[in-house]
Design an enzyme around this catalytic site. Structure first.
Site, short mmCIF file in Angstrom:
data_model
loop_
_atom_site.label_atom_id
_atom_site.label_comp_id
_atom_site.label_asym_id
_atom_site.label_seq_id
_atom_site.Cartn_x
_atom_site.Cartn_y
_atom_site.Cartn_z
N ARG A 27 26.82 -42.27 3.64
CA ARG A 27 26.89 -43.15 4.82
C ARG A 27 25.54 -43.85 5.08
O ARG A 27 25.19 -44.14 6.22
CB ARG A 27 27.30 -42.38 6.09
CG ARG A 27 28.59 -41.63 5.99
CD ARG A 27 29.81 -42.54 5.85
NE ARG A 27 30.98 -41.72 5.70
CZ ARG A 27 31.45 -41.28 4.52
NH1 ARG A 27 30.87 -41.64 3.39
NH2 ARG A 27 32.52 -40.51 4.46
N SER B 256 35.38 -39.67 11.97
CA SER B 256 34.46 -38.54 11.98
C SER B 256 33.31 -38.83 12.93
O SER B 256 32.60 -39.82 12.75
CB SER B 256 33.86 -38.32 10.58
OG SER B 256 34.90 -38.18 9.66
N GLU C 196 27.74 -39.51 13.00
CA GLU C 196 28.03 -40.60 12.04
C GLU C 196 28.26 -41.88 12.86
O GLU C 196 27.93 -42.98 12.42
CB GLU C 196 29.28 -40.24 11.23
CG GLU C 196 29.63 -41.28 10.18
CD GLU C 196 30.76 -40.86 9.26
OE1 GLU C 196 30.85 -39.67 8.90
OE2 GLU C 196 31.57 -41.73 8.92
C1 LIG Z 1 40.59 -43.25 12.51
C2 LIG Z 1 39.31 -43.54 11.75
C3 LIG Z 1 39.14 -43.03 10.47
C4 LIG Z 1 37.96 -43.29 9.76
N1 LIG Z 1 37.84 -42.80 8.49
C5 LIG Z 1 36.72 -43.05 7.77
C6 LIG Z 1 36.60 -42.56 6.43
O1 LIG Z 1 37.50 -41.90 5.88
N2 LIG Z 1 35.45 -42.83 5.76
C7 LIG Z 1 34.45 -43.57 6.32
O2 LIG Z 1 33.44 -43.80 5.63
N3 LIG Z 1 34.56 -44.06 7.58
C8 LIG Z 1 35.66 -43.82 8.31
N4 LIG Z 1 35.76 -44.29 9.59
C9 LIG Z 1 34.65 -45.05 10.19
C10 LIG Z 1 34.79 -46.59 10.07
O3 LIG Z 1 36.10 -46.93 9.71
C11 LIG Z 1 33.81 -47.16 9.04
O4 LIG Z 1 32.49 -46.84 9.40
C12 LIG Z 1 33.96 -48.69 8.92
O5 LIG Z 1 33.23 -49.16 7.81
C13 LIG Z 1 33.50 -49.42 10.17
O6 LIG Z 1 33.94 -50.76 10.04
P1 LIG Z 1 33.89 -51.76 11.26
O7 LIG Z 1 34.20 -53.12 10.76
O8 LIG Z 1 34.75 -51.26 12.36
O9 LIG Z 1 32.34 -51.68 11.64
P2 LIG Z 1 31.65 -51.61 13.07
O10 LIG Z 1 31.94 -50.29 13.70
O11 LIG Z 1 31.99 -52.82 13.87
O12 LIG Z 1 30.12 -51.67 12.63
C14 LIG Z 1 29.56 -50.66 11.84
C15 LIG Z 1 28.14 -51.09 11.42
O13 LIG Z 1 28.23 -52.18 10.52
C16 LIG Z 1 27.44 -53.27 11.01
N5 LIG Z 1 28.12 -54.51 10.60
C17 LIG Z 1 29.43 -54.83 10.78
N6 LIG Z 1 29.70 -56.01 10.19
C18 LIG Z 1 28.54 -56.46 9.64
C19 LIG Z 1 28.17 -57.62 8.88
N7 LIG Z 1 29.05 -58.57 8.56
N8 LIG Z 1 26.89 -57.73 8.49
C20 LIG Z 1 25.96 -56.77 8.78
N9 LIG Z 1 26.25 -55.65 9.48
C21 LIG Z 1 27.53 -55.50 9.89
C22 LIG Z 1 27.40 -53.06 12.51
O14 LIG Z 1 26.30 -53.70 13.11
C23 LIG Z 1 27.27 -51.56 12.58
O15 LIG Z 1 25.95 -51.16 12.32
C24 LIG Z 1 36.93 -44.07 10.34
C25 LIG Z 1 37.11 -44.59 11.63
C26 LIG Z 1 38.28 -44.32 12.34
C27 LIG Z 1 38.46 -44.92 13.70
#
Ligand SMILES: Cc1cc2nc3c(=O)[nH]c(=O)nc-3n(C[C@H](O)[C@H](O)[C@H](O)COP(=O)(O)OP(=O)(O)OC[C@H]3O[C@@H](n4cnc5c(N)ncnc54)[C@H](O)[C@@H]3O)c2cc1C
Length: 338
Positions: free
Chosen positions: A165, A237, A333
């Site tokens: 991560r 998580s 996380e």
């Molecule tokens: C039900 C559930 C299950 C999940 N399961 C997993 C799993 O199995 N494995 C896992 O690794 N994660 C998991 N996650 C966590 C999450 O899905 C990941 O971290 C995902 O990558 C976040 O994506 P997001 O677009 O929502 O990012 P956000 O939450 O909106 O942002 C996350 C980070 O990325 C940055 N960011 C976003 N877009 C950009 C961009 N274009 N340029 C630069 N920075 C950017 C943001 O500033 C922030 O720092 C889970 C979440 C949920 C709710």
């Protein structure tokens, strides 16, 4: 492209806790992004990029500009004689749409990462992982806009410094410098699947296995195990799985012989944070509307009316109990936005 003032963020994050942003803006191309970055308001206020908001906890209203990428498009290169290809997706695509389209096309490599919420752009920032595979295992390059050099760049895998991560995008001296605009991954038509992880093992030995078969299994397992953020707000998580030294592990396993563990190549051992939380007696513990999810203690859910303070307080209680029981520090996380 319009700056929206006093924007309600609760529907844009999967935790659904109340919070507002001073400004919110969405862009759908690199040209629009460039135009946006030139606006004076972005020079005067803190800026936060948000994808699907599935790993963010706004601990208060955000007195700055929340930027959201709506850069779309998925392109597959020609397949080489060896069966290899490069797939490229815009940062604003849903990650799972990218996985589904790849599997449908018969291109293998992303299937274990099915149904992870959020955007393609954040997948590269977070180095998402599941079922033994991380984004880092598939990345070919990450296309970014460099806000220091004011130009588009392609960051190669060697520049991304991926870990559990972790990525270059999270380094303190780099934070906010790169905006991900698209990602490229290496896929293959060869039947190379990673089925070592528990629930996928039983798919082994099938010569006709497809990426879609693996995806379906991953989707079924995830749906059974994890709460749907549309029903009960959560960010997956909440804590990272802790890694302990061999000496500490030997002591712990002698006291808790049933504790699951994953030895790492460097001699350290990764422990499942969910098990530690459950065996600290925190299953179902709550503060206001925030609850430690009964079916998977690694998740904190919003049972309808949780505030960010409820979530923060509960997460501290969990950290305290795990420290008291096991002498282990848990680190979130989820990203706390202050
Ligand atoms: C039900 C559930 C299950 C999940 N399961 C997993 C799993 O199995 N494995 C896992 O690794 N994660 C998991 N996650 C966590 C999450 O899905 C990941 O971290 C995902 O990558 C976040 O994506 P997001 O677009 O929502 O990012 P956000 O939450 O909106 O942002 C996350 C980070 O990325 C940055 N960011 C976003 N877009 C950009 C961009 N274009 N340029 C630069 N920075 C950017 C943001 O500033 C922030 O720092 C889970 C979440 C949920 C709710």
């Amino acid at each position: 492209m319009k700056l929206i003032e006093n924007f309600d963020l609760s529907k844009c994050t999967t935790f659904h806790v109340p919070a507002r942003a001073r400004y919110y803006v969405e862009y759908s191309s690199v040209d629009e992004l460039r135009e946006l970055l030139a606006m004076p308001v972005l020079k005067d206020l803190p800026v936060l990029h948000m994808g699907g908001g599935s790993n963010l906890l706004f601990t208060r209203d955000f007195n700055g500009v929340v930027m959201h990428s709506a850069i779309k498009g998925i392109i597959f290169s020609d397949v080489t004689d060896d069966g290899d290809l490069i797939a490229t997706a815009g940062a604003g695509e849903r990650w799972d749409t990218f996985v589904e389209r790849s599997c449908e096309a018969g291109y293998n490599g992303l299937e274990n990462l099915s149904l992870i919420p959020g955007s393609v752009g954040a997948a590269a920032v977070q180095n998402i992982g599941a079922y033994g595979i991380e984004f880092a295992d598939r990345v070919h390059g990450v296309h970014v806009y460099d806000t220091v050099e004011h130009r588009e760049r392609l960051l190669s895998p060697g520049m991304l410094d991926y870990g559990y991560r972790q990525s270059v995008f999270k380094h303190d001296d780099v934070a906010g410098r790169y905006i991900v605009t698209a990602v490229s991954v290496s896929l293959t038509t060869r039947p190379e699947f990673h089925l070592e992880y528990g629930p996928l093992k039983e798919l082994g030995g099938n010569d006709r296995l497809s990426a879609m078969d693996v995806r379906r299994r991953v989707v079924d397992v995830r749906r059974a195990k994890l709460p749907d953020p549309d029903v009960e707000g959560n960010a997956g998580s909440f804590f990272k799985n802790p890694v302990v030294e061999a000496g500490q592990f030997a002591d712990l396993i002698s006291r808790y012989p049933d504790m699951p563990y994953y030895p790492l190549p460097d001699g350290t051992v990764k422990l499942p944070a969910g098990w530690l939380i459950e065996h600290s007696g925190m299953k179902g513990a709550s503060v206001g509307g925030a609850v430690v999810y009964e079916k998977q203690c690694l998740v904190i859910v919003n049972r309808g009316d949780a505030t960010s303070s409820d979530v923060v307080l509960l997460s501290r209680m969990v950290q305290d109990e795990v420290r008291a029981h096991f002498g282990i520090e848990l680190y979130p996380e989820v990203i706390f936005v202050k």
